[in-house]
Motif scaffolding. Sequence first.
Motif, short mmCIF file in Angstrom:
data_model
loop_
_atom_site.label_atom_id
_atom_site.label_comp_id
_atom_site.label_asym_id
_atom_site.label_seq_id
_atom_site.Cartn_x
_atom_site.Cartn_y
_atom_site.Cartn_z
N ASN A 96 107.44 15.57 -3.48
CA ASN A 96 106.30 14.64 -3.60
C ASN A 96 105.27 14.83 -2.48
OD1 ASN A 96 106.94 13.30 -5.92
ND2 ASN A 96 106.95 11.26 -5.02
N THR A 101 102.09 15.75 3.44
CA THR A 101 101.30 14.52 3.57
C THR A 101 101.63 13.80 4.87
OG1 THR A 101 101.41 14.33 1.17
CG2 THR A 101 100.64 12.40 2.37
N ALA A 124 106.68 0.34 3.61
CA ALA A 124 107.24 0.93 2.39
C ALA A 124 107.68 2.37 2.67
CB ALA A 124 106.23 0.87 1.24
N PRO A 128 109.68 9.53 -0.11
CA PRO A 128 109.68 10.81 0.60
C PRO A 128 108.62 10.90 1.70
CG PRO A 128 109.81 11.16 -1.77
CD PRO A 128 109.59 9.69 -1.58
N SER A 148 110.95 -1.97 3.90
CA SER A 148 111.21 -1.84 2.47
C SER A 148 111.26 -3.25 1.90
CB SER A 148 112.56 -1.15 2.27
OG SER A 148 113.03 -1.35 0.94
N ARG A 149 111.10 -3.37 0.59
CA ARG A 149 111.31 -4.70 0.00
C ARG A 149 112.78 -5.08 0.09
NH1 ARG A 149 108.79 -3.29 -5.61
NH2 ARG A 149 109.82 -1.36 -4.97
N GLY A 194 103.26 3.29 0.86
CA GLY A 194 103.73 2.68 -0.38
C GLY A 194 103.39 3.49 -1.62
N ILE A 196 101.92 4.55 -5.27
CA ILE A 196 100.52 4.66 -5.69
C ILE A 196 100.02 3.34 -6.30
CG2 ILE A 196 101.12 5.64 -7.98
CD1 ILE A 196 98.72 7.63 -7.42
N LEU A 200 99.71 -3.19 0.25
CA LEU A 200 100.81 -3.64 1.12
C LEU A 200 100.36 -4.70 2.12
CD1 LEU A 200 102.40 -0.14 1.82
CD2 LEU A 200 103.27 -1.89 0.27
N VAL A 218 98.30 6.40 2.86
CA VAL A 218 98.29 7.62 2.04
C VAL A 218 98.08 7.36 0.55
CG1 VAL A 218 99.54 9.17 3.60
CG2 VAL A 218 100.84 7.63 2.15
N ALA A 246 93.61 7.74 2.42
CA ALA A 246 94.37 8.78 1.72
C ALA A 246 93.57 10.07 1.52
CB ALA A 246 94.85 8.25 0.38
N GLY A 250 94.24 13.42 2.95
CA GLY A 250 94.51 14.36 1.86
C GLY A 250 93.80 15.70 2.00
N LYS A 253 96.01 17.57 4.19
CA LYS A 253 97.26 17.80 3.45
C LYS A 253 97.11 19.01 2.51
CE LYS A 253 99.51 17.46 -0.52
NZ LYS A 253 100.86 17.64 -0.43
P1 NAP Z 1 107.04 6.41 -3.64
O1 NAP Z 1 108.38 6.97 -3.38
O2 NAP Z 1 106.54 6.36 -5.03
O3 NAP Z 1 106.94 4.93 -3.07
C1 NAP Z 1 107.15 4.62 -1.71
C2 NAP Z 1 107.77 3.24 -1.58
O4 NAP Z 1 106.87 2.25 -2.08
C3 NAP Z 1 108.99 3.04 -2.44
O5 NAP Z 1 110.13 3.65 -1.85
C4 NAP Z 1 109.08 1.52 -2.51
O6 NAP Z 1 109.85 1.05 -1.42
C5 NAP Z 1 107.64 1.08 -2.28
N1 NAP Z 1 107.15 0.33 -3.42
C6 NAP Z 1 107.21 0.67 -4.75
N2 NAP Z 1 106.67 -0.31 -5.50
C7 NAP Z 1 106.29 -1.29 -4.65
C8 NAP Z 1 105.71 -2.58 -4.84
N3 NAP Z 1 105.39 -3.03 -6.05
N4 NAP Z 1 105.47 -3.33 -3.74
C9 NAP Z 1 105.78 -2.89 -2.50
N5 NAP Z 1 106.35 -1.68 -2.25
C10 NAP Z 1 106.59 -0.90 -3.33
O7 NAP Z 1 105.99 7.13 -2.72
P2 NAP Z 1 105.95 8.59 -2.09
O8 NAP Z 1 106.21 9.61 -3.10
O9 NAP Z 1 106.71 8.59 -0.80
O10 NAP Z 1 104.40 8.65 -1.73
C11 NAP Z 1 103.83 7.66 -0.89
C12 NAP Z 1 102.36 7.54 -1.16
O11 NAP Z 1 101.74 8.75 -0.78
C13 NAP Z 1 102.01 7.32 -2.64
O12 NAP Z 1 101.00 6.33 -2.72
C14 NAP Z 1 101.48 8.67 -3.06
O13 NAP Z 1 100.54 8.56 -4.12
C15 NAP Z 1 100.83 9.13 -1.79
N6 NAP Z 1 100.57 10.56 -1.63
C16 NAP Z 1 99.39 10.84 -1.03
C17 NAP Z 1 99.06 12.13 -0.80
C18 NAP Z 1 97.75 12.41 -0.12
O14 NAP Z 1 97.40 13.57 0.06
N7 NAP Z 1 97.02 11.38 0.28
C19 NAP Z 1 99.94 13.16 -1.16
C20 NAP Z 1 101.18 12.84 -1.71
C21 NAP Z 1 101.48 11.51 -1.94
P3 NAP Z 1 110.97 -0.09 -1.57
O15 NAP Z 1 111.43 -0.07 -3.00
O16 NAP Z 1 112.00 0.37 -0.61
O17 NAP Z 1 110.29 -1.35 -1.18
#
Ligand code: NAP
Length: 285
Positions: A96, A101, A124, A128, A148-149, A194, A196, A200, A218, A246, A250, A253
């Motif tokens: 991911n 990132t 959050a 990954p 985390s929640r 958190g 997408i 938060l 991010v 982000a 990005g 990244k």
């Molecule tokens: P992920 O695994 O999809 O989510 C991260 C955490 O968010 C989850 O483990 C969960 O934690 C929490 N979460 C999920 N739904 C939620 C809700 N409704 N309320 C509060 N917390 C919630 O994320 P990831 O893959 O690590 O990526 C993190 C972020 O980076 C994403 O937004 C992704 O789009 C972004 N990203 C950005 C780039 C960039 O270049 N900017 C590149 C890659 C990824 P708990 O269940 O433990 O609470």
Amino acid sequence: MKKLLFLFDTDPYASVFDTVVGYDGGADHVTGYANVTPENVGSLVDGTIFTRGGKEKQNTAIFVGGSDMAKGEALLGAVKKKFFGPFRVSVMLDPNGSNTTAAAGVALLAKATKLKGKKAVVLAGTGPVGMRAAALLAEEGADVTLTSRSKARAENAAKAIEARFGVKVTPVEGADEPARAKDVAGAQIVFAAGAIGIELLKTSDWQNSPTIEAVADVNAQPPLGLEGIEATDKGKERHGKLCFGALGIGGLKLKLHRACIGQLFESSDQVLDAEEIYALAKAMA
Ligand code: NAP
């Protein structure tokens, strides 16, 4: 000789994002495999290590992806276990976009402000990206809290980070926005990791904080993870705090991800994981 990149993805489909960046990073051909596990990866690795000899082998490389950090790490372990003597190719781990990132975000923060001794909260942080960001912030000497929640998920993430990096991060529950606002009280650095499109923190949770110096987020899809910043922020000062959004993160990244792909084809013995990718991010930031 053509540069061949093989994506081994732990998800039910191979990532389109990683395929595109594979080409943009310099591969001539990218082949994606889905549902790859430590149990079924063996013959795929054989195909990469027994087909080209000597210096020609560096034209074959492996990228391990997917959306689960633990599965990605286990798969990388299984890939490396198949290597012996000169029968190896370079491999990169980035489930991911976690390493690239987190490395880009933390490198930009490290360039903008001192991290050592600072209190940093990764909101959050169980995904990954958050797990890698927490580890890199801790390796920079910050005192890191991961929310985390669910307290149990935060604890599991903290254990996995300690097992992999040998650093301690403090797991806390941040079940909802008011709880997360309390979690960032007294912190100097906030890193929102958190899912997408999930907000938060409200602006009011961080804008008047007497301690917060820098915030990073991010999540690029509105609503952003941190209300009150712009996705394009790259060190922009808002309410006296340095803000990184982000898209601001990005840009680095993507450059970093492409540079890593290019580097894979420079020799056949590289393993690009958090430490290697972060070192490159700091040089590029
Ligand atoms: P992920 O695994 O999809 O989510 C991260 C955490 O968010 C989850 O483990 C969960 O934690 C929490 N979460 C999920 N739904 C939620 C809700 N409704 N309320 C509060 N917390 C919630 O994320 P990831 O893959 O690590 O990526 C993190 C972020 O980076 C994403 O937004 C992704 O789009 C972004 N990203 C950005 C780039 C960039 O270049 N900017 C590149 C890659 C990824 P708990 O269940 O433990 O609470």
